[in-house]
Design a protein around this motif. Structure first.
Motif, PDB file in Angstrom:
ATOM      1  N   THR A 102       1.007  -0.983  -0.088  1.00  0.00           N
ATOM      2  CA  THR A 102      -0.155  -0.281   0.126  1.00  0.00           C
ATOM      3  C   THR A 102       0.745   1.260   0.233  1.00  0.00           C
ATOM      4  N   PRO A 103       0.561   1.636  -1.455  1.00  0.00           N
ATOM      5  CA  PRO A 103       1.678   2.683  -1.400  1.00  0.00           C
ATOM      6  C   PRO A 103       1.360   4.534  -0.408  1.00  0.00           C
ATOM      7  N   LEU A 104       1.882   5.371   1.303  1.00  0.00           N
ATOM      8  CA  LEU A 104       1.247   5.964   1.603  1.00  0.00           C
ATOM      9  C   LEU A 104       1.440   7.864   1.382  1.00  0.00           C
ATOM     10  N   LYS A 105       1.249   8.624   2.006  1.00  0.00           N
ATOM     11  CA  LYS A 105       1.728  10.283   1.896  1.00  0.00           C
ATOM     12  C   LYS A 105       2.096  10.135   3.690  1.00  0.00           C
ATOM     13  N   PRO A 106       3.153  10.621   4.086  1.00  0.00           N
ATOM     14  CA  PRO A 106       2.820  10.955   5.928  1.00  0.00           C
ATOM     15  C   PRO A 106       2.625  12.058   5.611  1.00  0.00           C
ATOM     16  N   ASN A 107       1.394  12.368   5.739  1.00  0.00           N
ATOM     17  CA  ASN A 107       0.541  13.661   5.897  1.00  0.00           C
ATOM     18  C   ASN A 107      -0.987  12.776   6.280  1.00  0.00           C
ATOM     19  N   PHE A 108      -1.554  13.767   6.868  1.00  0.00           N
ATOM     20  CA  PHE A 108      -2.885  14.001   6.735  1.00  0.00           C
ATOM     21  C   PHE A 108      -3.346  15.369   5.724  1.00  0.00           C
ATOM     22  N   MET A 109      -3.861  14.498   4.592  1.00  0.00           N
ATOM     23  CA  MET A 109      -4.853  14.660   3.022  1.00  0.00           C
ATOM     24  C   MET A 109      -6.289  15.425   3.728  1.00  0.00           C
ATOM     25  N   HIS A 110      -5.939  16.581   3.410  1.00  0.00           N
ATOM     26  CA  HIS A 110      -6.985  17.441   3.734  1.00  0.00           C
ATOM     27  C   HIS A 110      -8.856  17.112   2.925  1.00  0.00           C
TER      28      HIS A 110
END
Length: 339
Positions: free
Chosen positions: A321-329
């Protein structure tokens, strides 16, 4: 590659950290330089936490040397010391710190291993158990370590081994490590710049090296059946050892034993006595025990459509699972707020 390894299960142990030695040995066998920094004890369910106000101190771990390169079964034979080895020693040495996986990453990247080239990749894991679906991932110390590396600008992978029967067959573990390293090397060679970290779940199955490897999204689920804490109503109940408690939680997770029963739970009479005693106070004085309801997770997976990480593990596939290290709005909220 120079690979920095951490985990949230601590140094190798049959009881609480049975996989990390196998992974490190497999990476080394493929020619990678591996630096290891781990919490000195089990730190599961701690997310990306740092402990404020704590002075962190290291200890040093010498891993066991197996009889041959394929024997990863001697995980309990390492030794720990408060003093590092001499600079001219040829023994392998890992660093342990009395803190969290995220703190291990900060300290490992910036304060140790300076004699080696810069770190090319961070691996957090292999976790003792799956980290599929949002409910597990959001609390995972394994993902917390990888997230910390990603926000430090390093390529990072969170790796978890999903057990089904808690069978620690060294050959099955070795196969999972070989499959994991193959996937890790493939991701490192073709890393997508839009990805901050990948989370990989590998099922502990005898034929895992032959199974499919699937791109997945993370199943968004919830704790749906109530509190993850059980009331004990025992004023003087002593805390249990964290590692022993984690073993009980894992037994419940695998279905090899019923949900842990709170030792010393109050009887009906004692509960009534406590209630009578506190009838004129605002809150009844209670104690609570962490007892997550894994059935919520498994029910959500059973009800989900194919393509998510929980479904892939259930079907015996390796999930990436590819992820970004943030809380996306959430899009669609712009301008002045009229509330």
């Amino acid at each position: 590659m120079h690979i920095l390894v951490t985990n949230d299960d601590g140094p190798p142990s049959t009881q609480s950290s049975p996989y990390v030695l196998s992974l490190v040995r497999t990476l080394q066998a493929k020619g990678h330089t591996v630096s290891v920094i781990l919490p000195h004890t089990q730190r599961s369910w701690i997310g990306k936490a740092h402990i404020v106000g704590q002075n962190i101190k290291p200890s040093y771990y010498i891993p066991p040397t197996p009889p041959n390169d394929t024997d990863h079964s001697h995980v309990d034979r390492g030794t720990t010391s408060n003093e590092p080895l001499r600079a001219d020693s040829r023994q392998e040495e890992w660093v342990l710190v009395d803190s969290t996986p995220a703190s291990c990453i900060q300290i490992g990247l910036h304060h140790y291993f300076k004699e080696r080239p810069p770190v090319d990749l961070v691996i957090s894991g292999p976790n003792y158990g799956r980290n599929s679906t949002a409910v597990f991932a959001l609390s995972s110390g394994t993902l917390g370590g990888a997230l910390e590396a990603a926000v430090c600008g390093k390529r990072a992978i969170a790796l978890s081994y999903a057990f089904f029967d808690r069978n620690h067959d060294p050959e099955i573990i070795a196969g999972a490590s070989r499959a994991s390293v193959r996937v890790i090397e493939g991701l490192a060679k073709s890393w997508d710049d839009n990805v901050g970290l990948y989370t990989i779940n590998v099922p502990l199955l005898a034929d895992v090296e032959k199974t499919k490897v699937l791109w997945t999204h993370m199943l968004q689920n919830q704790w749906s059946s109530g509190s993850c804490f059980t009331e004990t109503n025992v004023p003087e109940q002593e805390d249990r050892d964290a590692e022993a408690e984690e073993v009980e939680i894992r037994r419940a997770e695998s279905g090899s034993a019923p949900r842990p029963v709170v030792n010393g739970s109050a009887t009906k009479e004692s509960s009534e006595a406590i209630d009578d005693k506190n009838e004129h106070v605002r809150y009844t004085h209670k104690h609570f025990k962490w007892a997550p309801r894994f059935k919520d997770v498994y029910d959500s997976v059973e009800k989900s459509s194919p393509g998510n990480d929980g479904w892939a593990v259930k079907e015996g596939y390796i999930s990436i699972t590819p992820l970004k290290p943030n809380f996306m709005h959430v899009p669609g909220f712009e301008g002045e707020a009229s509330l």
